[in-house]
Design a protein around this motif. Structure first.
Motif, short mmCIF file in Angstrom:
data_model
loop_
_atom_site.label_atom_id
_atom_site.label_comp_id
_atom_site.label_asym_id
_atom_site.label_seq_id
_atom_site.Cartn_x
_atom_site.Cartn_y
_atom_site.Cartn_z
N SER A 62 65.97 45.29 58.32
CA SER A 62 66.00 45.23 59.78
C SER A 62 66.70 43.96 60.26
O SER A 62 67.37 43.97 61.30
N GLY A 63 66.54 42.87 59.49
CA GLY A 63 67.23 41.63 59.84
C GLY A 63 68.73 41.78 59.77
O GLY A 63 69.47 41.31 60.66
N ILE A 64 69.22 42.43 58.73
CA ILE A 64 70.66 42.67 58.60
C ILE A 64 71.13 43.62 59.70
O ILE A 64 72.19 43.42 60.31
N ALA A 65 70.33 44.66 59.97
CA ALA A 65 70.70 45.63 61.00
C ALA A 65 70.81 44.95 62.37
O ALA A 65 71.69 45.29 63.17
N ALA A 66 69.92 43.98 62.64
CA ALA A 66 69.94 43.29 63.93
C ALA A 66 71.21 42.46 64.12
O ALA A 66 71.59 42.15 65.25
N ILE A 116 57.27 48.88 61.48
CA ILE A 116 56.74 47.77 62.26
C ILE A 116 57.66 46.56 62.17
O ILE A 116 57.88 45.84 63.15
N CYS A 117 58.23 46.31 60.99
CA CYS A 117 59.15 45.19 60.78
C CYS A 117 60.38 45.30 61.67
O CYS A 117 60.85 44.31 62.23
N TRP A 118 60.91 46.52 61.80
CA TRP A 118 62.11 46.73 62.63
C TRP A 118 61.82 46.38 64.09
O TRP A 118 62.63 45.71 64.75
N VAL A 119 60.68 46.83 64.58
CA VAL A 119 60.33 46.55 65.98
C VAL A 119 60.07 45.06 66.18
O VAL A 119 60.52 44.45 67.17
N ASN A 120 59.34 44.43 65.24
CA ASN A 120 59.08 42.99 65.34
C ASN A 120 60.37 42.19 65.33
O ASN A 120 60.51 41.20 66.08
N THR A 121 61.31 42.57 64.48
CA THR A 121 62.59 41.86 64.41
C THR A 121 63.29 41.88 65.75
O THR A 121 63.81 40.86 66.23
N ASN A 433 70.48 32.74 60.94
CA ASN A 433 70.07 33.74 59.95
C ASN A 433 68.58 34.05 60.04
O ASN A 433 67.98 34.51 59.07
N PHE A 434 67.99 33.80 61.21
CA PHE A 434 66.55 33.96 61.37
C PHE A 434 66.07 35.37 61.03
O PHE A 434 65.07 35.55 60.34
N SER A 435 66.77 36.39 61.51
CA SER A 435 66.29 37.76 61.34
C SER A 435 66.13 38.14 59.88
O SER A 435 65.24 38.93 59.53
N VAL A 436 66.97 37.57 59.00
CA VAL A 436 66.84 37.84 57.57
C VAL A 436 65.86 36.85 56.93
O VAL A 436 64.97 37.24 56.16
N ASN A 437 66.01 35.56 57.26
CA ASN A 437 65.17 34.53 56.64
C ASN A 437 63.68 34.77 56.86
O ASN A 437 62.87 34.65 55.93
N HIS A 438 63.30 35.12 58.09
CA HIS A 438 61.87 35.26 58.37
C HIS A 438 61.30 36.50 57.68
O HIS A 438 60.13 36.51 57.29
N ASN A 439 62.11 37.54 57.56
CA ASN A 439 61.63 38.72 56.84
C ASN A 439 61.44 38.42 55.35
O ASN A 439 60.61 39.05 54.69
#
Length: 509
Positions: A62-66, A116-121, A433-439
């Motif tokens: 989801s981080g990469i998708a964002a 849930i991860c996708w929505v949170n991201t 790179n937050f969306s990937v790092n935090h996941n």
């Protein structure tokens, strides 16, 4: 250019998404009934709790998708995963599908957890990008509402079908997020406003609304309150409280319509302030680079990708602190139904609602502190880890009051750590790179869910003499001692992380 009111409306949208996205947090409220419906053991039930958390292992997708897809599309993908994951389980439980095995249910739970991860991201990215200079405040506000999810769903089920909880929770988990998501999808995006100033009045008003909502949620979770007001009345109050944040974008829109001539004056003022600020920022950046170069791994001021992040000692300290603190807290909350049942406490829904309400305040506290006074976030971790450890040792006491107090403490501290973690990730490793790092950081949750949950299930199974059900304090006492000791170790690691990053945070203030 977009209006300021639209930016605040995007914050309201992600607040609503967070409020209904914590579908995994209501699992304890129906886990015992689901165990009976599926005719599974405690270990198998624990595996289902793990499956929901295991979805976070692939949250980095989801981080990469964002990064490459529109946020509304990322949102719809996440919601669709939830509809499939919970919806098919519901059809199975009501006997509309007969060919599903236990492992099919496991995979469906995993799919819903990943959704849930996708929505949170999406929610985190919108809050950080739209309120960059106040990202901790914005993130703290929205994540606090996720702490209400269990209470919201529990109240809905109490009104709709209190006797068929497993079935009702599954259909609600499937449909409610999709309905709300489709409503807010058009405004869940990055809003570019020419004026970069964030209104302190806006955040102050949002804090008042949020605190009032939290107080109502907490009070309505107490038994003397629920004895006087019906479940429907409590649910109506929660829905009304979720509509109150709309007052802020409405106020901003009225202000824009009434005083349009202020825009030109404000633009001129901002232009001069920006020139001054840019000069100050350049000077500060020079100083920061100079200071941070003295000790490379202690003071991080650069944008860091996953590969470099994984080579940093601070990452592993941070990862382990989360692992030995908030993750153990989440495992406890996932097992709350069985813990209450084994102790002879029948108020499982009350406990879930209690943990949800106190978790709401826990998630909000870091945002309040950051708004009024900026302190070292790793220092906050130290202050939050110690009470969790004490709460687990308190659970050795067999009284219901010990269970209620410990649940509240663990709910508050776990929620606070979850909220702080978002900001620590951006502090130490940057926002790019937050969306990937935090996941990657929260991948510790499924690992801990499996290790801590499975070991607890084994002890439960052993104390129950292999008959699938254990009653008595012995079912979890050894588990509580182990968890409390591990949290104490996590407290020491948090202290080391605070020491290593103290220079950075003192400079940041």
């Amino acid at each position: 250019m977009h209006s300021t009111s639209l930016k605040w409306l995007s914050l309201v949208a992600v607040i609503w998404l967070q409020a209904i996205n914590g579908t995994n947090t209501n699992f304890p409220a129906y886990s015992s009934q689901l165990k009976q419906l599926l005719s599974i053991s405690q270990i198998q039930l624990n595996n289902l709790a793990f499956a929901s958390d295991a979805g976070k292992l692939f949250g980095w997708f989801s981080g990469i998708a964002a990064i490459y897809l529109p946020l509304w599309l990322v949102l719809i993908i996440g919601l669709t995963l939830g509809v499939i994951g919970y919806g098919v389980q519901y059809l199975f439980v009501i006997n509309q599908i007969y060919s599903l095995s236990y492992w099919h249910v496991f995979l469906l739970t995993f799919l819903a957890g990943n959704g849930i991860c996708w929505v949170n991201t999406v929610c985190y990215v919108v809050a950080i990008r739209n309120f960059l200079s106040n990202s901790q405040v914005a993130v703290g506000l929205i994540t606090s509402y996720q702490g209400l999810s269990a209470k919201i769903y529990t109240n809905i089920v109490d009104v709709v079908s209190p006797h068929n909880k497993a079935k009702t929770f599954l259909i609600m988990n499937s449909l409610v997020p999709m309905v709300i998501g489709l409503v807010v999808a058009p405004i869940v995006r990055e809003i570019e406003v020419e004026n970069p100033k964030h209104s302190n009045v806006g955040f102050a008003l949002m804090f008042v609304i949020t605190i009032a909502t939290g107080i109502y949620a907490m009070m309505s979770s107490l038994q003397f309150f629920t004895n006087k007001i019906s479940s429907l009345g409590i649910l109506i109050g929660i829905i009304v409280s979720l509509l109150f944040p709309l007052l802020l974008p409405i106020f901003m829109k009225i202000k824009e319509l009434v005083k349009p001539w202020n825009a030109n004056k404000e633009s001129v003022r901002v232009y001069h302030v920006t020139i001054i600020d840019e000069e100050n920022i350049e000077d500060n950046e020079d100083k920061e680079s100079e200071d941070c170069s003295e000790v490379e791994d202690v003071c991080v001021m650069e944008e860091i990708g996953v590969k470099l992040m994984l080579r940093r000692m601070n990452f592993w300290l941070y990862f382990l602190v989360y692992f030995l603190g908030a993750t153990i807290g989440l495992v406890f909350l996932n097992n709350l139904g069985q813990i209450a049942e084994s102790r002879g406490c029948s108020a499982t829904s009350y406990l879930v609602s209690l943990s949800s309400s106190f978790g709401f305040f826990g998630r909000l506290i870091p945002s309040l502190l950051d708004y009024f006074y900026r302190i070292s976030r790793p220092a906050s971790l130290v202050a939050l880890m110690a009470p969790i450890s004490c709460a687990f040792f308190l659970l050795i006491n067999k009284t219901d009051n010990a269970l209620y107090i410990s649940t509240a403490v663990i709910g508050v501290c776990t929620g606070a750590i979850t909220s702080i973690a978002v900001s620590i990730t951006t502090d130490l490793f940057g926002t790019k790179n937050f969306s990937v790092n935090h996941n990657v950081v929260v991948a510790n949750i499924p690992i801990g869910s499996f290790l801590f949950g499975y070991s607890a299930a084994l002890i439960y199974h052993k104390e129950g003499h292999g008959n699938g059900k254990c009653m008595g304090m012995s079912c979890y006492n050894i588990t509580f001692i182990i968890w409390g000791s591990l949290c104490f170790l996590g407290t020491l690691l948090a202290l080391i992380l605070h020491t290593r990053t103290s220079k950075f945070y003192s400079h940041k203030q």
